[in-house]
Enzyme design. Sequence first.
Site, PDB file in Angstrom:
ATOM      1  N   LYS A 255       0.841  -1.198   0.000  1.00 43.44           N
ATOM      2  CA  LYS A 255       0.000   0.000   0.000  1.00 43.44           C
ATOM      3  C   LYS A 255       0.878   1.250   0.000  1.00 43.44           C
ATOM      4  O   LYS A 255       0.694   2.154  -0.783  1.00 43.44           O
ATOM      5  CB  LYS A 255      -0.918  -0.046   1.228  1.00 43.44           C
ATOM      6  CG  LYS A 255      -1.850   1.123   1.350  1.00 43.44           C
ATOM      7  CD  LYS A 255      -2.795   0.950   2.528  1.00 43.44           C
ATOM      8  CE  LYS A 255      -3.519   2.257   2.803  1.00 43.44           C
ATOM      9  NZ  LYS A 255      -4.429   2.170   3.949  1.00 43.44           N
TER      10      LYS A 255
ATOM     11  N   GLY B 140      -4.820  -2.084   5.002  1.00 44.63           N
ATOM     12  CA  GLY B 140      -4.039  -3.227   4.522  1.00 44.63           C
ATOM     13  C   GLY B 140      -4.725  -4.557   4.795  1.00 44.63           C
ATOM     14  O   GLY B 140      -4.810  -5.424   3.931  1.00 44.63           O
ATOM     15  N   ARG B 141      -5.242  -4.709   6.016  1.00 44.17           N
ATOM     16  CA  ARG B 141      -5.850  -5.997   6.389  1.00 44.17           C
ATOM     17  C   ARG B 141      -7.254  -6.168   5.815  1.00 44.17           C
ATOM     18  O   ARG B 141      -7.901  -7.185   6.046  1.00 44.17           O
ATOM     19  CB  ARG B 141      -5.843  -6.150   7.909  1.00 44.17           C
ATOM     20  CG  ARG B 141      -6.461  -4.986   8.661  1.00 44.17           C
ATOM     21  CD  ARG B 141      -6.121  -5.051  10.139  1.00 44.17           C
ATOM     22  NE  ARG B 141      -6.620  -3.904  10.896  1.00 44.17           N
ATOM     23  CZ  ARG B 141      -5.962  -2.764  11.059  1.00 44.17           C
ATOM     24  NH1 ARG B 141      -4.789  -2.591  10.488  1.00 44.17           N
ATOM     25  NH2 ARG B 141      -6.478  -1.789  11.793  1.00 44.17           N
TER      26      ARG B 141
ATOM     27  N   GLU C 139      -4.829  -6.895  14.633  1.00 46.92           N
ATOM     28  CA  GLU C 139      -4.348  -5.551  14.293  1.00 46.92           C
ATOM     29  C   GLU C 139      -5.515  -4.564  14.409  1.00 46.92           C
ATOM     30  O   GLU C 139      -5.324  -3.396  14.713  1.00 46.92           O
ATOM     31  CB  GLU C 139      -3.746  -5.532  12.872  1.00 46.92           C
ATOM     32  CG  GLU C 139      -2.797  -4.367  12.644  1.00 46.92           C
ATOM     33  CD  GLU C 139      -1.956  -4.515  11.388  1.00 46.92           C
ATOM     34  OE1 GLU C 139      -0.739  -4.760  11.498  1.00 46.92           O
ATOM     35  OE2 GLU C 139      -2.508  -4.364  10.292  1.00 46.92           O
TER      36      GLU C 139
ATOM     37  N   HIS D  69      -5.441 -33.585  17.287  1.00 49.80           N
ATOM     38  CA  HIS D  69      -4.368 -34.437  17.784  1.00 49.80           C
ATOM     39  C   HIS D  69      -3.198 -33.626  18.331  1.00 49.80           C
ATOM     40  O   HIS D  69      -2.117 -34.153  18.528  1.00 49.80           O
ATOM     41  CB  HIS D  69      -3.910 -35.385  16.671  1.00 49.80           C
ATOM     42  CG  HIS D  69      -5.020 -36.282  16.241  1.00 49.80           C
ATOM     43  ND1 HIS D  69      -5.265 -37.490  16.850  1.00 49.80           N
ATOM     44  CD2 HIS D  69      -5.992 -36.114  15.312  1.00 49.80           C
ATOM     45  CE1 HIS D  69      -6.332 -38.048  16.286  1.00 49.80           C
ATOM     46  NE2 HIS D  69      -6.796 -37.225  15.355  1.00 49.80           N
TER      47      HIS D  69
ATOM     48  N   LYS E 189       9.363  -0.903  14.467  1.00 48.01           N
ATOM     49  CA  LYS E 189       9.951  -0.554  13.169  1.00 48.01           C
ATOM     50  C   LYS E 189      11.030   0.509  13.338  1.00 48.01           C
ATOM     51  O   LYS E 189      12.116   0.414  12.775  1.00 48.01           O
ATOM     52  CB  LYS E 189       8.876   0.015  12.221  1.00 48.01           C
ATOM     53  CG  LYS E 189       7.939  -0.985  11.632  1.00 48.01           C
ATOM     54  CD  LYS E 189       7.068  -0.280  10.579  1.00 48.01           C
ATOM     55  CE  LYS E 189       5.862  -1.105  10.207  1.00 48.01           C
ATOM     56  NZ  LYS E 189       4.939  -0.391   9.325  1.00 48.01           N
TER      57      LYS E 189
ATOM     58  N   GLU F 160      10.473  -4.574   4.626  1.00 46.50           N
ATOM     59  CA  GLU F 160      10.588  -5.976   4.194  1.00 46.50           C
ATOM     60  C   GLU F 160      10.289  -6.102   2.704  1.00 46.50           C
ATOM     61  O   GLU F 160      11.032  -6.747   1.952  1.00 46.50           O
ATOM     62  CB  GLU F 160       9.606  -6.872   4.975  1.00 46.50           C
ATOM     63  CG  GLU F 160       9.919  -7.029   6.446  1.00 46.50           C
ATOM     64  CD  GLU F 160       9.243  -5.979   7.314  1.00 46.50           C
ATOM     65  OE1 GLU F 160       8.957  -4.859   6.819  1.00 46.50           O
ATOM     66  OE2 GLU F 160       9.023  -6.270   8.503  1.00 46.50           O
TER      67      GLU F 160
HETATM   68  O1  F6P Z   1       3.131  -3.100   9.796  1.00 41.86           O
HETATM   69  C1  F6P Z   1       1.784  -3.264   9.652  1.00 41.86           C
HETATM   70  C2  F6P Z   1       1.297  -2.890   8.280  1.00 41.86           C
HETATM   71  O2  F6P Z   1       1.190  -1.515   8.176  1.00 41.86           O
HETATM   72  C3  F6P Z   1      -0.026  -3.565   7.988  1.00 41.86           C
HETATM   73  O3  F6P Z   1      -1.104  -2.875   8.474  1.00 41.86           O
HETATM   74  C4  F6P Z   1       0.017  -3.682   6.511  1.00 41.86           C
HETATM   75  O4  F6P Z   1      -0.891  -4.613   6.038  1.00 41.86           O
HETATM   76  C5  F6P Z   1       1.461  -4.098   6.316  1.00 41.86           C
HETATM   77  O5  F6P Z   1       2.182  -3.355   7.275  1.00 41.86           O
HETATM   78  C6  F6P Z   1       2.020  -3.880   4.939  1.00 41.86           C
HETATM   79  O6  F6P Z   1       1.961  -2.542   4.545  1.00 41.86           O
HETATM   80  P1  F6P Z   1       2.176  -2.127   3.042  1.00 41.86           P
HETATM   81  O7  F6P Z   1       1.090  -2.748   2.231  1.00 41.86           O
HETATM   82  O8  F6P Z   1       2.125  -0.626   3.026  1.00 41.86           O
HETATM   83  O9  F6P Z   1       3.520  -2.638   2.591  1.00 41.86           O
END
Ligand code: F6P
Length: 544
Positions: free
Chosen positions: A211, A272-273, A358, A389, A509, A217
């Site tokens: 987003k 995002g979620r 979240e 199990h 972060k 990452e």
């Molecule tokens: O760190 C949490 C977050 O902001 C989530 O809410 C989001 O889904 C994820 O990181 C990834 O964010 P982006 O789509 O901006 O890379």
Amino acid sequence: MTAIKTVPLMERAAWKALKSHADQIRGRHLRELFAEDSGRGERLTLEAAGLFVDYSKNRITDETLRLLVALAEESGLKARTEAMFTGEKINITENRAVLHVALRAPKTEKIFVDGEDVVPGVHEVLDKMAGFANRIRSGEWKGHTGKRIKNVVNIGIGGSDLGPVMAYEALKYYSDRNLTFRFVSNVDGTDFAEAVVDLDPEETLFLVASKTFTTLETMTNAHTARDWALLKLKDEKAVAKHFVAISTNAKEVEKFGIDTANMFGFWDWVGGRYSMDSAIGLSTMIAIGPENFSELLAGFHAMDVHFRTTPIEKNIPALLGLLTVWYTEFFDAQTQAVLPYEQYLKRFPAYLQQLTMESNGKHVTLDGTTVDYQTGPIYWGEPGTNGQHSFYQLIHQGTRLIPCDFIGFSKTLNPLGRHHDMLMANVFAQAEALAYGKTAEQVKAEGTPDWLVPHRVFEGNRPSNTILAEKLTPRVLGSLVALYEHAVFTQGVVWNIDSFDQWGVELGKVLATKILGELEAKDEPKLAHDSSTTNLIQRYRKTK
Ligand code: F6P
């Protein structure tokens, strides 16, 4: 945002009534509640949007339901729902509308944000996605060296990964088996390395899903992917054929070197979620095709309509959300298990963890006051029967109350002998065993020696919902996800929290960025951490 009367939770009349009512209900056993009302198992059920929900095995009476509905009303659930559906900026800490429901709105609907109808833009992106997905699926889109794309790698994390990977696994049955899909999320290089170990860059397309397009990452993995691809393709121009972006941030996409013509956009009003049905679902659309993706959206929309228009007492997401509040507040339940008896839903609990935790892992109300009650429970789970199990022992005989959601299907996608009947027999048996348990008398009557009896007693009285659908289809998956989205919303309204921000992920972060500099510094850095962190950093520097 609409001014909504927010009496503190514990001062609401329905809350006070629920509190004393809970004291009576705690002493009642599900065995008695079923014995008193032979129609309970049929009466306490609901059906909508392709889902049948049996909520009769909850520790509730009609009075409990009446009070929970009253609590939702007093908390302003209907007004808050309308505020969400009509584009008000209910995510107050980020001053944003919350409009995942617009992502699945039919073309005929109008939803305004800041005076602009957002629905045409949604369909424009969906059409662009469909055109692209079809070109990949048909082989019309070629890689830089003229080869057909055979592998699709989604790079993203959190909402930009969990929805796509869950949907891919859930709908694999409907996917194009000539295409290989991989999902890279972790900054641990192993994730990328293993995802591409057997792939040919000439036949591989990367979807960089973010987003913000700034997530550490994802950007790290995207740059690694670029290097990996260019090592073989040896031409910067290849990026245009092997990388597309899914983002709200055109500027950063351009900076990365992806042509914005190959960018699929969405909007700041999609959390995002809550984004798996936006352009973030491009990998899903490529896998299952645009028609099946439309079915998925139709399922989401059907549940949206049900949630928006149905009275609270017959409203599935509202009731499930309220039941979670009931156990969290009055039974000290810390967690909620989600147990799909469907192997294709193996990533569904992981997906739900972000959606629920979240969203509702918050400690202050909308006006910033620290809450004096519990908020979001821990969601967790695994597919059945595997979980039976491993951890079900604790659910049956442990000291904690763990409400469970069982999810099952009448028809399997892979009929194989007696497998499906056996699977479903276990769904029904587990829910029954949790509710009824086994008394000492029953255990003794089986000839169990006295000393062993306590070990073999099942207290029972452990609540569950059973969610049944005919078959796992794209449409049913949409309804199921929307059910949980709106259940989470309902909880957030009662708790009076902002379910749509995520400030809690920021601190880690920021600290990681600082520590990264310290780990990579050539000269011994001056560390100003606590003694534990300092010691760990020094040890890592010495041993890396
Ligand atoms: O760190 C949490 C977050 O902001 C989530 O809410 C989001 O889904 C994820 O990181 C990834 O964010 P982006 O789509 O901006 O890379």
